[in-house]
Design a protein around this motif. Structure first.
Motif, PDB file in Angstrom:
ATOM      1  N   SER A  87       0.818  -1.204   0.000  1.00 23.20           N
ATOM      2  CA  SER A  87       0.000   0.000   0.000  1.00 23.20           C
ATOM      3  C   SER A  87       0.854   1.258   0.000  1.00 23.20           C
ATOM      4  O   SER A  87       0.565   2.219  -0.729  1.00 23.20           O
ATOM      5  N   SER A 124      -6.563   5.387  -9.795  1.00 22.77           N
ATOM      6  CA  SER A 124      -6.780   3.946  -9.609  1.00 22.77           C
ATOM      7  C   SER A 124      -5.764   3.346  -8.642  1.00 22.77           C
ATOM      8  O   SER A 124      -6.104   2.490  -7.809  1.00 22.77           O
ATOM      9  N   LEU A 127      -6.817   4.170  -5.207  1.00 21.66           N
ATOM     10  CA  LEU A 127      -7.905   3.285  -4.782  1.00 21.66           C
ATOM     11  C   LEU A 127      -7.380   1.919  -4.343  1.00 21.66           C
ATOM     12  O   LEU A 127      -7.797   1.382  -3.304  1.00 21.66           O
ATOM     13  N   GLY A 130      -5.574   2.263  -0.951  1.00 19.97           N
ATOM     14  CA  GLY A 130      -6.520   2.342   0.159  1.00 19.97           C
ATOM     15  C   GLY A 130      -7.213   1.021   0.429  1.00 19.97           C
ATOM     16  O   GLY A 130      -7.464   0.671   1.585  1.00 19.97           O
ATOM     17  N   LEU A 131      -7.496   0.262  -0.640  1.00 20.24           N
ATOM     18  CA  LEU A 131      -8.141  -1.040  -0.460  1.00 20.24           C
ATOM     19  C   LEU A 131      -7.220  -2.017   0.266  1.00 20.24           C
ATOM     20  O   LEU A 131      -7.666  -2.768   1.144  1.00 20.24           O
ATOM     21  N   ALA A 172      -7.317   4.866   5.032  1.00 21.02           N
ATOM     22  CA  ALA A 172      -7.838   4.124   3.877  1.00 21.02           C
ATOM     23  C   ALA A 172      -9.022   4.851   3.246  1.00 21.02           C
ATOM     24  O   ALA A 172      -9.135   4.924   2.006  1.00 21.02           O
ATOM     25  N   MET A 176      -8.980   6.289  -0.607  1.00 16.62           N
ATOM     26  CA  MET A 176      -9.958   5.850  -1.601  1.00 16.62           C
ATOM     27  C   MET A 176     -10.840   7.010  -2.060  1.00 16.62           C
ATOM     28  O   MET A 176     -11.215   7.088  -3.235  1.00 16.62           O
ATOM     29  N   SER A 180     -11.008   8.367  -5.891  1.00 15.75           N
ATOM     30  CA  SER A 180     -12.304   8.464  -6.580  1.00 15.75           C
ATOM     31  C   SER A 180     -12.506   9.850  -7.179  1.00 15.75           C
ATOM     32  O   SER A 180     -13.001   9.979  -8.307  1.00 15.75           O
TER      33      SER A 180
END
Length: 222
Positions: A87, A124, A127, A130-131, A172, A176, A180
């Motif tokens: 991450s 992306s 994202l 964060g996932l 996180a 994200m 977005s």
């Protein structure tokens, strides 16, 4: 101009989330000793993270010990380590890629379409970063909850959620959310550009007909 502000907002949100992810990774307070129920309140508070375990005494002295062996750790700790490192790395790459793709920067300004695609790639990556953090923190929290409610776990050996878990959840979400914003701003811009191109085609065709009409009239006179 609105899209530029939207991109800046998403970028700084993701940047704050990335800093939070780094803090979560290095903090040792992923879980802390519990004093709930009939647990005996000790003069030493125990903390444990991904890399070390610490003991905090009532006098304010803190002693930490780094985990000696990687293979002797539980599977969820090893997996959370890997996810958090991935991450952090993806967030770093996303920061560089997003700077290149944002409208407020001059890099690649001659090709707006490519610049927009680069910004979407950076969003992306934010994202995905964060996932990964969300999965790692939530999995670790699940393990803490499982052992806390396990009747076979001694009362004095139970742990609760540490501050690092809450920092990780917040980081996180910021990461994200920022990713977005970056993706949505670029997608809206591309859709408006395609719509403008479709609307401009009929007018271009009419202009071509008007320009060609005098020539046609001359042919008729001949």
């Amino acid at each position: 101009m609105a899209n530029s502000g939207f991109q800046l907002l998403g970028y700084f949100l993701a940047l704050g989330g990335w800093i939070g992810i780094i803090s979560t990774t290095v903090l040792p307070q992923w879980k802390q000793s519990s004093y709930a129920g009939d647990a005996i309140i000790m003069a030493v508070g125990l903390y444990e993270g991904l890399w070390m375990s610490c003991a905090s005494q009532s006098t304010g002295q803190v002693q930490c010990k780094i985990f000696d062996s990687l293979l002797s750790l539980d599977v969820h700790i090893q997996t959370c380590r890997a996810l958090m490192v991935i991450s952090v790395l993806m967030g770093f790459i996303a920061i560089i890629v997003s700077v290149v793709g944002m409208k407020c920067t001059k890099v690649g300004d001659n090709n707006p379409s490519t610049k927009s695609k680069i910004a979407i790639s950076g969003g992306s990556l934010f994202l995905l970063s964060g996932l990964c953090t969300l999965v790692a923190v939530s999995w670790y929290a699940t393990q803490v909850s499982y052992h806390f409610f396990d009747p076979n776990t001694p009362i004095n050996a139970r742990y609760e959620f540490g501050p690092a878990l809450f920092v990780g959840w917040a980081a996180a979400i910021l990461m994200m959310l920022g990713g977005s914003f970056l993706c949505c701003s670029c997608v809206n811009e591309d859709s408006r550009g395609q719509q403008f191109y479709r609307q401009s085609q009929p007018s271009t065709a009419r202009e071509a007909n008007v320009k060609s009409s005098p020539a046609e009239k001359g042919e008729q006179y001949l």
